[in-house]
Enzyme design. Structure first.
Site, PDB file in Angstrom:
ATOM      1  N   ASP A 171       0.863  -1.176   0.000  1.00 54.16           N
ATOM      2  CA  ASP A 171       0.000   0.000   0.000  1.00 54.16           C
ATOM      3  C   ASP A 171       0.902   1.229   0.000  1.00 54.16           C
ATOM      4  O   ASP A 171       2.040   1.181   0.440  1.00 54.16           O
ATOM      5  CB  ASP A 171      -0.916  -0.011   1.227  1.00 54.16           C
ATOM      6  CG  ASP A 171      -2.170   0.813   1.031  1.00 54.16           C
ATOM      7  OD1 ASP A 171      -2.240   1.581   0.052  1.00 54.16           O
ATOM      8  OD2 ASP A 171      -3.097   0.701   1.858  1.00 54.16           O
ATOM      9  N   GLU A 216      -9.237   7.734   4.959  1.00 54.04           N
ATOM     10  CA  GLU A 216      -8.413   7.292   6.079  1.00 54.04           C
ATOM     11  C   GLU A 216      -7.574   8.425   6.649  1.00 54.04           C
ATOM     12  O   GLU A 216      -7.222   9.374   5.973  1.00 54.04           O
ATOM     13  CB  GLU A 216      -7.510   6.122   5.672  1.00 54.04           C
ATOM     14  CG  GLU A 216      -6.510   6.416   4.595  1.00 54.04           C
ATOM     15  CD  GLU A 216      -7.003   6.003   3.222  1.00 54.04           C
ATOM     16  OE1 GLU A 216      -6.175   5.581   2.413  1.00 54.04           O
ATOM     17  OE2 GLU A 216      -8.208   6.120   2.966  1.00 54.04           O
TER      18      GLU A 216
END
Length: 845
Positions: A313, A514
């Site tokens: 990620d 996020e």
């Protein structure tokens, strides 16, 4: 289902016990994978790998981002894959057309198979975050976020949604999506709560299998055919169970609980054939997942038998202890196959990995395994035989993007996701033959109802014009009411000239993704109960009130429930707000066309601090239990709920302007004396200034600002509403921001350290609706700062008052301007009290 959920007897146990890797077979199963190795493919891969150079192999392991590579970079290096991050678009254009997406896909593909420089003809592949539809593309069908889909509890519908998503993605020439997210959320403070289908691993397991089949096709039918894309089950492992719900935090579950709770989406998703897994930002007992050899290799690959590839990620490898974003062989050694390397770090990372491969620090066997896994997936997907992106069967069929058939599926998903928490007096469903007042800031706001990961990464800075073909909740209500002969009044503030028969108030959380979405507790609108005031105002006028609550998590809304006659949790319904209205109204109250059928897939908190309340907990006392949801046939009266008195925040508390993302109500603009442009994506350029997001501590949490010196350029954070900072002035607050100087005195877009001449006049200003105050020249302060280092700058608010700013009427709390060449990075902009251990950088007498 190919694997059953293990029955849990102690799901709530999350003790911080030491974890020593052990025999993975004790806890983890050997999966029966529907997609099995084929000898001919394996022989072809082995032959290819044996002829590849080290540079060609490492290139297959690097995934840069479209803002940071050119077509020539692809021709030179032959990257195995590339991505577009949230808020990143072809040509940096938020309104890029499908043709623009296809053109970029085609040019990158052709460059990757051009062997004139790198000697490789292996096709690249494009990955994108299509997490609730093809959400980066203007006009795409946007489905409810996962939390709403969990409330529908309909795996067959989920497979349909994934099938539609795959089709719309294929129209734009993209091969691979970073979905599904199979996080099992345990603490609803987490800013990614809405990305999880449920707190219950059973729903997550059922859905993971369904969405993987919808995206990729069934293993024994149309697996990775012309209308299917490669899927990614993410994030491995335990991202939904971090302590305190902290994004990228630490999961301290026991190994058995890690499997029982957090791994069930992988059991089902991998079993039906998912071809990639994304490593998680979180740690497990203090060790980052990107560098966790036991989890990535011993468990996932060796024991569970996963033979696809593991992708990282967003620069997550750089968080491994001892690593940096441009130097981390430890991630590959642990089991990472593809480094997601956005930003310009891809080049030093590539060079370092090549050097480490040549020195033996990165074993060749591990490199060959990683490349084999990438090529295996490419071959299974037919990428070595398929025509180029522009020539594929669905490519360019733009009539499919946002088509009626696709939107019909989304409207069904909206209808089935709604959960009714209150319906006193059986107010719902409503007759459309009435005068209906529609109020609240979410009523006519498709961006708000769609949430984060919607065109832009955080889902902010979108207007209804960015959703052609979509419908706001108000537009759906108006259509239902007008068709029946009723009357609709839209007024967000709840004002009316004609007395309404009923008011529908649409309100809730503003979009976030996020990091920015993490909260301290679950109280809705702490310290500023403006939506509650609206509900109470209408109730006091004797108007029946239907509350439609938009949110990415369950929240403590006792007061709002008390102030409503009916209350519907709509979650984040996406682009098809009309689906809400289809359920709320019925001409035949006794036999509505659509009942309200959603059931809570997350338990609802009974107080603001009840942030971790989950089914099967030993001490389980939610306000509304998991599985709760009224239907129209239910005759249940909800009594008055306790309203804990929460202290109001003092007006002098911190006011965030840019913290990881631009904070509402501010919007970001750049420009010059004769040009002003809104910054709606991850980059923007005017005639005098260029900005793009960069990473400071986390993903895209800072801005790089380059003034080219051709005239006065500026960046502004502004709102059309004035803010009152007089209380902040009285508490001796400061305008605080973090800054890093990259270069002065040159218009070159470089990252060299600062050289003579020094920074010339550079101004910070606050602005009002009308001219007020003079800007402050901060060049002397900037010249005193060390180059290439992040530094905090705190400006006493009195400086702005002394310059003539009316701090009671501020529309632009931060404006930075320069007419000279200057490259700097900026983050963490806020107005706040000075911390005890801080000093004022700029003060005025």
């Amino acid at each position: 289902m190919m694997a059953a959920i293990i029955v849990m007897t102690a799901c709530s146990s999350n003790a911080n016990l030491p974890v020593e890797p052990r025999d993975a077979a004790i806890v983890w199963p050997k999966l029966q994978l529907a997609v099995k190795p084929q000898s001919d493919i394996e022989k072809s891969i082995a032959q290819m790998v044996s002829t590849m150079t080290i540079e060609q192999k490492i290139a297959q392991m690097i995934q840069p981002e479209i803002r940071d590579i050119t077509v020539e970079d692809m021709r030179t290096y032959g990257f195995g894959s590339y991505l577009n991050g949230g808020g990143s678009f072809p040509n940096g254009d938020k309104h890029a057309t499908p043709a623009d997406w296809i053109a970029l896909a085609e040019s990158m593909y052709q460059a990757s198979i051009d062997d004139s420089i790198d000697g490789s003809t292996i096709p690249t592949m494009w990955g994108t975050d299509a997490v609730h539809g093809h959400n980066n593309v203007i006009g795409a069908t946007l489905f409810p976020h996962n939390i709403g889909l969990g409330a529908a509890n309909n795996p067959a519908l989920i497979e349909q949604i994934a099938t539609v998503t795959a089709r719309e993605v294929m129209v734009t020439g993209i091969d691979w999506v970073f979905a599904p997210t199979v996080a099992v959320v345990r603490d609803d403070r987490w800013g990614r709560t809405y990305e999880g289908y449920s707190e219950d691993p059973q729903i997550v397991s059922d859905y993971a299998a369904a969405i993987v089949k919808g995206l990729q096709g069934a293993a024994d039918k149309d697996f990775l055919g012309d209308e299917r894309v490669i899927s990614t089950v993410k994030h491995f492992l335990g991202d939904g169970g971090t302590v305190g719900g902290k994004d990228q935090g630490d999961n301290v579950a026991t190994e058995q609980a890690l499997f029982d709770i957090h791994a069930q989406g992988y059991v089902s998703g991998l079993s039906v054939g998912a071809q990639s897994v994304m490593a998680s930002f979180n740690s497990w007992h203090g060790k980052k997942s990107h560098g966790h050899q036991y989890l990535l290799t011993d468990v996932l690959k060796n024991q569970m038998g996963f033979d696809g590839f593991v992708v990282g990620d967003w620069n997550g490898h750089g968080q491994i202890e001892g690593c940096s974003v441009d130097n981390c062989s430890d991630a590959a050694i642990a089991g990472l196959d593809v480094y997601m390397a956005p930003t310009p770090v891809w080049k030093p990372l590539f060079n370092n990995l090549v050097a480490q491969a040549k020195s033996g620090a990165l074993p060749m066997a591990r490199i060959d395994d990683a490349v084999t896994r990438v090529l295996r997936v490419k071959m299974r997907a037919g990428l070595l035989e398929k025509p180029s992106p522009a020539q594929r069967p669905l490519s360019g069929k733009t009539e499919l993007i946002g088509s009626k058939a696709h939107r019909d599926v989304a409207r069904q998903a909206v209808r089935e996701s709604l959960v009714m928490l209150k319906n006193n007096g059986n107010l719902l469903p409503l007759s459309p033959k009435q005068v209906v007042l529609v109020a609240g800031d979410g009523a006519d706001n498709i961006g708000k109802q769609s949430g984060g990961w919607t065109i832009t990464w955080q889902g902010t800075n979108n207007t209804n014009d960015d959703f052609p073909g979509g419908t706001s909740i108000y537009e759906g209500i108006k259509a239902q009411v007008s068709k029946a002969g009723g009357k609709t009044i839209l007024n967000p503030e709840g004002r009316f000239a004609i007395r309404p028969d009923v008011a529908i108030v649409v309100f809730g959380e503003d979009p976030y993704a996020e990091g920015h979405g993490d909260v301290d507790d679950l109280e809705y609108q702490p310290g500023n109960k403006r939506d509650l005031a609206l509900l109470k105002k209408l109730k006091a006028q004797g108007v029946p009130v239907v509350a439609v609550f938009i949110s990415g998590r369950p929240m403590w809304v006792n007061a709002e429930l008390n102030a409503s006659d009916a209350f519907v949790a709509a979650w984040l319904p996406g682009s098809e707000g009309a689906g809400v209205a289809e359920v709320l109204f019925s001409e035949d109250k006794a036999n509505p066309k659509f009942d309200i059928s959603g059931k809570l897939s997350y338990s609802w908190p009974s107080h603001p601090d009840q942030t971790a309340v989950n089914r099967f907990d030993d001490d389980y006392k939610p306000l509304f239990s998991y599985g709760f949801g009224l239907s129209y046939a239910d005759e249940v009266e909800l009594g008055m709920l306790p309203e804990v008195i929460q202290p109001h925040l003092d007006e002098s508390e911190s006011v965030a302007i840019f913290k990881r993302a631009v904070q509402p109500p501010w919007r970001m603009f750049i420009g010059s004396d004769d040009q002003r442009l809104a910054v709606n994506g991850a980059m923007q350029q005017s005639s005098t200034v260029y900005v793009r997001t960069i990473d400071k501590e986390r993903q895209e949490d800072a801005w790089r600002v380059a003034f080219n010196g051709s005239g006065r350029g500026y960046i502004d954070f502004s709102s059309h509403l004035a803010s009152d900072f007089k209380a902040s002035l009285a508490s001796d607050s400061v305008l605080s921001f973090a800054i890093k100087i990259d270069q002065a005195g040159s218009s070159d877009n470089a990252t060299d350290s600062i050289n003579e001449p020094l920074i010339e006049k550079t101004y910070i200003a606050m602005k009002c609706d009308t001219d007020c105050g003079e800007p402050l020249d901060i060049a002397p302060t900037l010249n005193a700062l060390p180059a290439q280092q992040w530094q905090a700058v705190n400006i006493d608010l009195k400086c702005f008052r002394y310059s003539g700013v009316d701090l009671g009427k501020v529309t632009t709390p931060f404006s930075l301007a320069s007419a000279s060449p200057l490259i700097l990075n900026i983050a963490d902009i806020e107005i706040r009290p000075l911390h005890k251990d801080e000093t004022v950088t700029i003060e005025c007498q």
